[in-house]
Design a protein around this motif. Structure first.
Motif, short mmCIF file in Angstrom:
data_model
loop_
_atom_site.label_atom_id
_atom_site.label_comp_id
_atom_site.label_asym_id
_atom_site.label_seq_id
_atom_site.Cartn_x
_atom_site.Cartn_y
_atom_site.Cartn_z
N THR A 101 0.67 -1.60 0.31
CA THR A 101 -0.25 -0.23 -0.02
C THR A 101 1.25 1.22 0.13
O THR A 101 2.24 1.29 -0.04
N ASP A 102 0.26 2.20 -0.56
CA ASP A 102 0.89 3.71 -0.24
C ASP A 102 0.66 3.76 1.58
O ASP A 102 0.89 5.60 1.34
N ILE A 261 2.36 -17.61 -9.71
CA ILE A 261 1.27 -16.33 -8.58
C ILE A 261 2.40 -15.36 -9.40
O ILE A 261 1.87 -13.82 -9.80
N VAL A 262 3.95 -15.21 -9.59
CA VAL A 262 4.60 -14.60 -10.23
C VAL A 262 4.28 -14.35 -11.81
O VAL A 262 4.43 -12.79 -11.69
N HIS A 263 4.25 -14.75 -12.33
CA HIS A 263 3.55 -14.76 -13.63
C HIS A 263 2.82 -14.52 -14.03
O HIS A 263 2.84 -13.22 -14.82
N PRO A 272 3.77 -5.30 -6.73
CA PRO A 272 3.83 -5.16 -5.45
C PRO A 272 5.68 -4.87 -4.57
O PRO A 272 5.45 -4.71 -3.92
N TYR A 273 6.85 -5.35 -5.24
CA TYR A 273 7.90 -5.06 -4.97
C TYR A 273 8.48 -3.82 -5.08
O TYR A 273 8.73 -3.62 -6.36
N PHE A 282 8.53 -3.77 -8.83
CA PHE A 282 9.16 -5.48 -9.84
C PHE A 282 8.09 -5.81 -9.40
O PHE A 282 6.80 -6.66 -7.89
N THR A 283 7.99 -7.29 -10.53
CA THR A 283 7.02 -8.03 -9.81
C THR A 283 7.44 -9.41 -9.11
O THR A 283 6.24 -9.96 -8.10
N SER A 284 8.37 -9.46 -8.96
CA SER A 284 8.75 -10.66 -7.28
C SER A 284 9.63 -9.87 -7.27
O SER A 284 10.39 -9.14 -7.50
#
Length: 342
Positions: A101-102, A261-263, A272-273, A282-284
């Protein structure tokens, strides 16, 4: 002088704010029941009646002891609602969820900066008060954050703390001390249930799982359990032809659910990263860690032949072909291919 105990302090801490609340007369904290006050008073007396039967650490409440025991059992029962990460405590899970979250609830008392975690706010505050708690052991220069200290070590050397027994070197003195135990018989961490000893606490914790027959790492394909995550990963190779986790957006399939989930984030755009330095997303988590090295200047992947270091593992693998001659073989094959028949 009589010893100060929780029982003796209860007599003094009988102040009441109303019919349902009880107040500690030593720090003015208010509790809605008598049992909570009893637990709190132990922080003043230093009493820790709840003792771990594995490592003998003691705590002032049974709840904290129960959470501590999860370390020995390898349990992480609290799961993030946004990703697959798990944690030993509710507080750790809640702290982690703020990454997605922000929300930045902790505000600096001096300037307008906001932070996700109170510990980050505390580190930032030292800038205003000129406190530099992280000190370089080579030149005594101080830094407000450990991250900046690690980055600074590259000024002195790639890895300034070198082992006198072998070629290995480390960025941190603590890592060198742990490594040097591998050259000696020094194993300060002893199992309380058998005679085995270990060079560091993490190895001892993994060993303790054997006594409790706990197998927290479970294969999602066949249900078989393992004591260590590396054993589970090795086991998954037996299922390498099985890829039960299929993407509903394309034809890709994965051995593990975490991979799917990552894909799927490549379809949703979810990243989320987030990097705390430049705010790239980044996705992971592995992609984030690889990216963060670009800020620190670290080159953790070292060639074991010429000791040259690289920021990425794939760059090291490519470099090592120079020593093995693999590149020359490939080039030779390319230049001596037979001409197609006309």
């Amino acid at each position: 002088m009589s010893k100060v105990t929780t029982k003796s302090m209860l007599k003094k801490s009988s102040g009441k704010t109303n019919q349902k609340e009880v107040c500690c007369k030593y720090c003015d904290k208010v509790y809605n029941c008598h049992s909570k006050l009893v637990i709190h008073l132990r922080t003043h007396t230093g009493e820790k009646p709840f003792k771990c039967d594995i490592c003998e650490k003691a705590y002032h409440s049974s709840t904290i002891l129960k959470t501590h025991k999860n370390i020995h059992k390898g349990k992480k029962p609290y799961k993030c609602g946004k990703c697959e990460k798990t944690f030993r405590t509710v507080a750790a899970a809640k702290r982690h969820e703020q990454v997605h979250t922000d929300e930045k609830p902790y505000k600096c008392e001096v300037c307008d900066k906001h932070f996700r975690h109170n510990c980050n706010r505390y580190k930032h505050m030292s800038i205003h008060y000129r406190e530099l708690p992280f000190e370089c052991k080579l030149c005594r220069k101080g830094f407000t954050e450990r991250f900046d200290l690690i980055k600074h070590y590259t000024v002195h050397s790639k890895k300034p703390f070198k082992c006198s027994e072998c070629y290995r070197a480390f960025n941190q003195e603590d890592d060198l001390i742990i490594h040097q135990r591998s050259h000696t018989d020094k194993k300060p961490y002893k199992c309380s249930l058998c005679d085995k000893s270990f060079t560091n606490s993490s190895n001892m914790d993994r060993h303790m799982l054997i006594h409790y027959r706990e197998k927290p790492f479970e294969c999602k394909l066949c249900g078989k359990g393992f004591m260590q995550n590396k054993e589970l990963k090795a086991h998954y190779s037996k299922h390498k032809n099985m890829k039960p986790f299929k993407c509903d957006k394309c034809d890709k399939a994965y051995l593990q659910e975490a991979g799917l989930i990552v894909h799927q984030r490549t379809h949703t755009g979810d990243k989320p990263y987030k990097c705390k330095v430049c705010e790239k997303s980044f996705t992971s988590n592995s992609q984030l860690k690889s990216h963060q090295i670009t800020h620190t200047g670290e080159k953790p992947f070292q060639c074991n032949i010429c000791e040259k270091s690289f920021a990425a593992k794939r760059t090291l693998i490519h470099h090592q072909r120079i020593h093995t001659g693999e590149n020359n073989i490939k080039q030779h094959k390319k230049t001596h291919l037979p001409k197609p028949a006309t």
